[in-house]
Design a protein around this motif. Structure first.
Motif, mmCIF file in Angstrom:
data_model
loop_
_atom_site.group_PDB
_atom_site.id
_atom_site.type_symbol
_atom_site.label_atom_id
_atom_site.label_comp_id
_atom_site.label_asym_id
_atom_site.label_seq_id
_atom_site.Cartn_x
_atom_site.Cartn_y
_atom_site.Cartn_z
ATOM 1 N N ASP A 1 0.850 -1.189 0.000
ATOM 2 C CA ASP A 1 0.000 0.000 0.000
ATOM 3 C C ASP A 1 0.882 1.234 0.000
ATOM 4 O O ASP A 1 1.955 1.238 0.616
ATOM 5 C CB ASP A 1 -0.909 0.034 1.230
ATOM 6 C CG ASP A 1 -2.211 -0.723 1.009
ATOM 7 O OD1 ASP A 1 -2.880 -0.428 0.002
ATOM 8 O OD2 ASP A 1 -2.544 -1.586 1.822
ATOM 9 N N LEU B 1 0.903 5.366 0.874
ATOM 10 C CA LEU B 1 0.235 6.481 1.538
ATOM 11 C C LEU B 1 0.929 7.782 1.151
ATOM 12 O O LEU B 1 2.159 7.885 1.293
ATOM 13 C CB LEU B 1 0.262 6.318 3.059
ATOM 14 C CG LEU B 1 -0.846 5.455 3.683
ATOM 15 C CD1 LEU B 1 -0.627 3.984 3.333
ATOM 16 C CD2 LEU B 1 -0.876 5.636 5.193
ATOM 17 N N GLU C 1 1.045 11.993 1.554
ATOM 18 C CA GLU C 1 0.605 13.102 2.383
ATOM 19 C C GLU C 1 -0.345 13.993 1.596
ATOM 20 O O GLU C 1 -0.111 14.315 0.432
ATOM 21 C CB GLU C 1 1.799 13.919 2.860
ATOM 22 C CG GLU C 1 1.414 15.036 3.819
ATOM 23 C CD GLU C 1 2.602 15.797 4.381
ATOM 24 O OE1 GLU C 1 2.390 16.616 5.299
ATOM 25 O OE2 GLU C 1 3.737 15.586 3.903
ATOM 26 N N HIS D 1 -3.796 10.501 1.747
ATOM 27 C CA HIS D 1 -4.126 9.478 2.735
ATOM 28 C C HIS D 1 -3.979 9.973 4.170
ATOM 29 O O HIS D 1 -4.526 9.358 5.087
ATOM 30 C CB HIS D 1 -3.226 8.254 2.557
ATOM 31 C CG HIS D 1 -3.355 7.604 1.218
ATOM 32 N ND1 HIS D 1 -2.557 7.944 0.157
ATOM 33 C CD2 HIS D 1 -4.198 6.639 0.760
ATOM 34 C CE1 HIS D 1 -2.893 7.217 -0.894
ATOM 35 N NE2 HIS D 1 -3.885 6.428 -0.552
ATOM 36 N N PHE D 2 -3.207 10.995 4.390
ATOM 37 C CA PHE D 2 -3.008 11.495 5.748
ATOM 38 C C PHE D 2 -2.596 12.961 5.718
ATOM 39 O O PHE D 2 -2.112 13.476 4.696
ATOM 40 C CB PHE D 2 -1.941 10.668 6.494
ATOM 41 C CG PHE D 2 -0.549 10.786 5.904
ATOM 42 C CD1 PHE D 2 0.334 11.771 6.350
ATOM 43 C CD2 PHE D 2 -0.121 9.915 4.915
ATOM 44 C CE1 PHE D 2 1.613 11.880 5.818
ATOM 45 C CE2 PHE D 2 1.157 10.018 4.381
ATOM 46 C CZ PHE D 2 2.025 11.008 4.832
ATOM 47 N N VAL E 1 0.561 7.881 11.688
ATOM 48 C CA VAL E 1 0.633 7.614 10.248
ATOM 49 C C VAL E 1 1.374 6.298 10.006
ATOM 50 O O VAL E 1 0.970 5.474 9.175
ATOM 51 C CB VAL E 1 1.330 8.775 9.510
ATOM 52 C CG1 VAL E 1 1.535 8.428 8.031
ATOM 53 C CG2 VAL E 1 0.522 10.056 9.645
ATOM 54 N N LYS F 1 -0.872 3.409 10.916
ATOM 55 C CA LYS F 1 -1.935 3.250 9.933
ATOM 56 C C LYS F 1 -1.408 2.575 8.662
ATOM 57 O O LYS F 1 -2.064 1.701 8.088
ATOM 58 C CB LYS F 1 -2.532 4.619 9.601
ATOM 59 C CG LYS F 1 -3.762 4.593 8.722
ATOM 60 C CD LYS F 1 -4.359 5.987 8.621
ATOM 61 C CE LYS F 1 -5.663 5.984 7.863
ATOM 62 N NZ LYS F 1 -6.299 7.330 7.864
ATOM 63 N N ALA F 2 -0.200 2.973 8.244
ATOM 64 C CA ALA F 2 0.385 2.377 7.044
ATOM 65 C C ALA F 2 0.654 0.892 7.247
ATOM 66 O O ALA F 2 0.395 0.071 6.356
ATOM 67 C CB ALA F 2 1.680 3.111 6.688
ATOM 68 N N ALA G 1 -2.783 -1.138 7.351
ATOM 69 C CA ALA G 1 -3.431 -1.341 6.058
ATOM 70 C C ALA G 1 -2.878 -2.579 5.357
ATOM 71 O O ALA G 1 -3.617 -3.328 4.697
ATOM 72 C CB ALA G 1 -3.241 -0.111 5.182
ATOM 73 N N SER H 1 5.480 3.932 1.424
ATOM 74 C CA SER H 1 5.043 2.706 0.769
ATOM 75 C C SER H 1 5.462 1.528 1.628
ATOM 76 O O SER H 1 6.647 1.358 1.932
ATOM 77 C CB SER H 1 5.669 2.582 -0.624
ATOM 78 O OG SER H 1 5.313 1.360 -1.232
ATOM 79 N N SER I 1 -11.289 -1.793 3.276
ATOM 80 C CA SER I 1 -10.439 -0.603 3.226
ATOM 81 C C SER I 1 -11.104 0.555 2.508
ATOM 82 O O SER I 1 -10.863 1.718 2.840
ATOM 83 C CB SER I 1 -9.111 -0.936 2.548
ATOM 84 O OG SER I 1 -9.318 -1.467 1.248
ATOM 85 N N GLU J 1 -11.271 2.399 5.635
ATOM 86 C CA GLU J 1 -10.083 2.536 6.486
ATOM 87 C C GLU J 1 -10.252 2.046 7.926
ATOM 88 O O GLU J 1 -9.434 2.363 8.778
ATOM 89 C CB GLU J 1 -9.559 3.976 6.484
ATOM 90 C CG GLU J 1 -9.044 4.421 5.126
ATOM 91 C CD GLU J 1 -8.247 5.713 5.213
ATOM 92 O OE1 GLU J 1 -8.653 6.620 5.964
ATOM 93 O OE2 GLU J 1 -7.221 5.798 4.530
#
Length: 328
Positions: free
Chosen positions: A63, A65, A67, A70-71, A81, A84-85, A88, A150, A229, A280
């Motif tokens: 996945d 992410l 800025e 995604h956050f 963050v 969360k990454a 996922a 990533s 997700s 999410e």
């Protein structure tokens, strides 16, 4: 034996941004003192890591992410963050019925990014990895005007067949494990400029996936499974199309938490909308031919028919049907 990266040399206190620390100094800082679990046969510091694969198969997912997409660092702390990454990806491994074995991370950022921000972000990755007993075994860093994270997760099936999206059959029970709607409610609160209720906002910042429920479902004979997700209806749509079946969700099966009801009333939103379309949270949805494992809740049925997801026997007519990066 567990492995760890040696601590960096030099005066760490004087190094505030990447422009002073440099790429290799950053790598040393981010890996300093990290103890790897026994399944990591060779950790960071070489051209590639070596991770045990006793099943002789490796489950892998990635996945990215970004800025601002995604956050936002004014909404979430860097460690949140990172968590969360990791979550996922770990949830995707669980959705295959597998057990995580390792994480890899790719990090891109600008040269004026504070090193403390990146350290906290990687701390978050390690915190979430620790929930399932794995380590961050390697990765890469690069320069970018935007902070991009990533994460790749690896896992093992422990001798079982993977549980895919394509096995649901008419007559199966549709069920979920984990919470849904909380992250979407938290996002709605943050978008209105508020920072509370803390429980709702916290659910958006750091999800709480039921990692153990994936292998549990596989052992119980789940015929299909998916990580939620992008939103329940949207993700169930993937199962319906892959399996060639119709999924009928019963809205009354959801006991909408009082906290979501209160937030919905304050924002003028039906909380069921968050439950059905909010993403999410990384709950798991699966189909079963027989009794459900402990912790799973029946929310509908699988029927023969053209692939579709219905709610109470009808197409859902809410204002959104899940997240898609390229259709907004």
């Amino acid at each position: 034996m567990p492995t760890s990266f040696p601590p960096p040399t030099g005066d760490a206190e004087a190094e505030d941004t990447l422009s002073t620390l440099g790429e290799f100094g950053l790598i040393a800082r981010l890996n300093a003192g990290r103890a790897q679990p026994a399944g990591t046969l060779l950790g960071p510091g070489d051209d590639a890591a070596v991770v045990a694969a006793p099943d002789e198969r490796v489950v892998a997912c990635t996945d990215v992410l970004v800025e601002g997409v995604h956050f936002r660092l004014d909404w979430s702390a860097p460690d949140q963050v990172g968590r969360k990454a990791a979550a996922a990806n770990l949830a995707d491994i669980a959705a295959m019925g597998a057990v995580p074995t390792a994480l890899l991370v790719g990090l891109a950022c600008s040269r004026d990014t504070p090193v403390d921000t990146l350290t906290a972000l990687v701390d978050g990755l390690w915190t979430e990895a620790g929930v399932v007993g794995v380590g961050v075994v390697g990765g890469d860093v690069a320069s970018s005007p935007t902070l991009v994270l990533s994460v790749t997760a690896l896992g093992t099936l422990e001798g079982r067949a993977p549980v895919t999206r394509a096995g649901a059959r008419p007559g199966d029970v549709l069920a979920i494990c984990g919470r849904v709607g909380w992250s979407a409610a938290g996002l709605a609160v943050l978008a209105r400029g508020f920072r509370s209720p803390v429980a709702v906002v916290g659910a958006h910042r750091v999800p709480d996936p039921p990692y153990a429920a994936g292998p549990q479902a596989a052992k119980a004979g789940a015929t299909s499974m998916i990580d939620i997700s992008d939103g329940l209806i949207a993700d169930l749509g993937h199962v319906a199309r892959a399996s060639g079946v119709l999924l009928d969700v019963r809205s009354r099966a959801f006991d909408v938490p009082a906290r979501l009801v209160d937030v919905g009333a304050a924002l003028g939103v039906d909380p069921l909308r968050w439950v059905l379309t909010g993403g999410e949270d990384h709950a798991l949805a699966a189909t079963f031919p027989g009794p459900l494992p402990e912790g799973w809740t029946e929310i509908g049925t699988v029927r023969a028919g053209d692939p579709a997801v219905l709610v109470d026997g009808r197409p859902y007519e809410g204002p959104q049907n899940g997240w898609d990066h390229f259709t907004r």
